[in-house]
Design a protein around this motif. Structure first.
Motif, PDB file in Angstrom:
ATOM      1  N   ALA A 169       0.832  -1.211   0.000  1.00 47.84           N
ATOM      2  CA  ALA A 169       0.000   0.000   0.000  1.00 47.84           C
ATOM      3  C   ALA A 169       0.867   1.262   0.000  1.00 47.84           C
ATOM      4  N   TYR A 170       1.859   1.287   0.900  1.00 49.71           N
ATOM      5  CA  TYR A 170       2.704   2.490   1.000  1.00 49.71           C
ATOM      6  C   TYR A 170       3.603   2.652  -0.226  1.00 49.71           C
TER       7      TYR A 170
ATOM      8  N   LYS B  20       1.467   3.931  -3.004  1.00 50.52           N
ATOM      9  CA  LYS B  20       1.099   5.330  -2.753  1.00 50.52           C
ATOM     10  C   LYS B  20       2.221   6.280  -3.188  1.00 50.52           C
ATOM     11  N   SER B  21       3.466   5.803  -3.097  1.00 48.91           N
ATOM     12  CA  SER B  21       4.620   6.632  -3.501  1.00 48.91           C
ATOM     13  C   SER B  21       4.784   6.698  -5.011  1.00 48.91           C
TER      14      SER B  21
ATOM     15  N   ASP C  44      -3.547   7.110   6.989  1.00 56.82           N
ATOM     16  CA  ASP C  44      -2.488   7.494   6.049  1.00 56.82           C
ATOM     17  C   ASP C  44      -2.989   7.507   4.606  1.00 56.82           C
ATOM     18  N   PHE C  45      -4.129   6.852   4.368  1.00 54.68           N
ATOM     19  CA  PHE C  45      -4.703   6.801   3.026  1.00 54.68           C
ATOM     20  C   PHE C  45      -6.057   7.516   2.963  1.00 54.68           C
TER      21      PHE C  45
ATOM     22  N   GLN D 172      -4.549   1.993  -4.251  1.00 49.03           N
ATOM     23  CA  GLN D 172      -3.317   2.733  -4.576  1.00 49.03           C
ATOM     24  C   GLN D 172      -2.684   2.223  -5.875  1.00 49.03           C
TER      25      GLN D 172
END
Length: 502
Positions: free
Chosen positions: A24-25, A28-29, A76-77, A242
């Motif tokens: 996910a992170y 997202k980047s 965070d999302f 994402q």
């Protein structure tokens, strides 16, 4: 025009909590992210299965603690956990069964305080002091301490951590720390129980981890309706939103390295190129996918580590209800240290085991047919121990007889209409778990922070590790955080090589 950040094609190996979080992170980047899972569904140890006769079983985690940390992932999302599932506060949070009485831990702080005072005069005030200190450790520990990639001790020289060092009680062991506050053996057991999740005896765990008591008792014990697997599905949805793509029934056989970088993976006998790899698979297993000269650690290193326990689990569907059973029940009629010695000392099946019983059907009627009970039994064991069906059955009968004695409900064994066991051999087969461990590395002082296996491969620039065998450690919230740390490292060009691996 500004320079556009380079988009990487990233492979995530495994879809446990750390893998889904990392995906996910990383997505997202702005990266292209592919998750490869050898099993047919996401979740790793937190998978779920449904039987033909209507039972739904969570296979692993069942304690929804630290709700703020879990919700932090969703925030965070731009989401909230409650966007995906309904959380129910459990009251009592759990029951602990002793040889002479049963103690239920209420959900409200004042009621827990009153309970302590009734058991031991003056313990109410001591509980206040203990929890005040635990809250401080939680705030510093879960906000500052656990978010570090742990390349070097220098990361911990922040003003907040340095000024808090003494109050964090890093060098005091948990057992002696609890004894400062409470004398009654039952209160000690109640306070020591949460650190059992960290995979070692309370006498070998730093007192810092009283933060677990705050994260559990003060913040409450929760249950997501539909089962713990709802958290897996919610996190997967966030990752997919994402742009992350999940591939199931995909086994990674080899990590190919060229000029000090991973350039491809062999997946189901097909070679696929990648710019970076985040492995949330078992750390030891991941390293066997590399040639020996490219591994962070050799076999001697792994043999020298203190692993958290494995366990014997039973998933049982029971015809008819069980009187007086609670959602979470801990059977502590026997001596904790004696059981712990069987795990870390003699490494044998326990003579007088402690065990845990979860009955989610008490809270959630949907996980069992009408007028039936869903039972999940768990008994901690030494990793690498002998495991066969006769042994499993012997302990099942003992656990059920103690449940019968506690609840006053007879003939539970004869009313089993679904039964499945899971133990050391299954952890190895399904998760490539080193010696069949269930919870990763124990959070002992010599295996904390920088002293854990590194989150980056020291010889391969674009290979990263995440999950319970690296920082910050075992448990659902730490695994979610671990994925976030690993994803950030992929885009961190500043760090190249670190001090010699401890």
């Amino acid at each position: 025009m500004g320079t556009e950040k380079t988009k990487k094609k990233i492979a995530v190996i495994g879809s446990g909590f750390s893998g889904i979080s990392a995906a996910a992170y990383a997505a997202k980047s702005g990266n292209e992210v592919h998750v490869f899972e050898k099993l047919s569904q996401p979740g790793g140890r937190a998978r779920q299965f449904t039987t033909e006769n209507g039972y739904t079983f969570d296979m692993g985690p069942s304690w929804y603690w630290m709700p703020d940390i879990i919700n932090g992932f969703f925030q965070d999302f731009g989401r909230e956990a409650v966007d995906f599932f309904k959380l129910v506060s459990l009251d009592p949070q759990f029951e602990m069964v002793f040889s002479d009485e049963t103690i239920g831990v209420p959900s409200k702080y004042d009621e827990i305080r009153e309970l302590f005072e009734n058991i031991e005069k003056g313990a109410g005030k001591e509980y206040d002091k203990f929890m005040q200190s635990a809250q401080f450790k939680y705030q510093v520990g879960m906000q500052e301490f656990v978010n570090k990639p742990c390349h070097s001790w220098l990361e911990f020289v922040s003003l907040k951590i340095a000024s808090s060092a003494l109050k964090l009680d890093l060098l005091t062991n948990f057992r002696s720390y609890v004894a400062r506050y409470f004398s009654d053996p039952k209160l000690k057991a109640l306070m020591e129980f949460p650190v059992i999740f960290l995979g070692a005896s309370p006498k070998n765990i730093p007192a810092l981890y009283s933060l677990m008591n705050y994260g559990g008792y003060a913040l409450g014990t929760w249950y997501p309706m539909g089962g713990f697997y709802q958290l897996v599905l919610a996190m997967q949805k966030v990752a997919e939103d994402q742009g992350a793509v999940f591939h199931f029934d995909q086994t990674v056989h080899k990590i190919n390295v060229k000029n000090g970088k991973v350039n491809s993976l062999i997946i189901n006998n097909e070679e696929i190129g990648f710019d970076a790899v985040i492995a949330s698979s078992d750390y030891h297993h991941t390293e066997t996918l590399l040639s020996e000269d490219l591994r962070n650690y050799d076999e001697e290193y792994w043999k020298s580590r203190t692993f958290a326990p494995s366990c014997l689990i039973y998933y049982l569907g029971i015809k008819g209800k069980i009187d007086n059973i609670k959602h979470h029940t801990l059977f502590f009629e026997n001596d904790l240290d004696e059981h712990v010695e069987c795990i870390y000392g003699t490494k044998k099946w326990p003579d007088k085991p402690l065990f845990y019983c979860c009955s989610p059907s008490v809270t959630d009627p949907g996980v069992a047919p009408e007028n039936c009970e869903n039972l999940f039994l768990l008994m901690p064991l030494a990793p690498g121990i002998e495991d066969h069906e006769e042994l499993r059955e012997k302990y099942l009968k003992e656990m059920l007889s103690r449940i019968e004695q506690h609840t006053g409900t007879q003939d539970i064994f004869s009313r089993i209409e679904y039964k499945r066991s899971y133990c050391v051999n299954d952890f190895i087969a399904d998760y490539n778990a080193y010696q069949g461990n269930a919870y990763g590395l124990a959070n002992t002082l010599s295996q904390t922070a920088v002293l854990k296996p590194k989150i980056r491969n020291m010889k391969v620039d674009n290979l990263f590790y995440t999950g319970q065998l690296t920082v910050p450690g075992p448990g659902v919230p730490p695994s979610i955080i671990s994925g976030k740390i690993a994803a950030a490292e992929v885009n961190n060009p500043k760090v190249k090589k670190y001090e010699k691996i401890v």
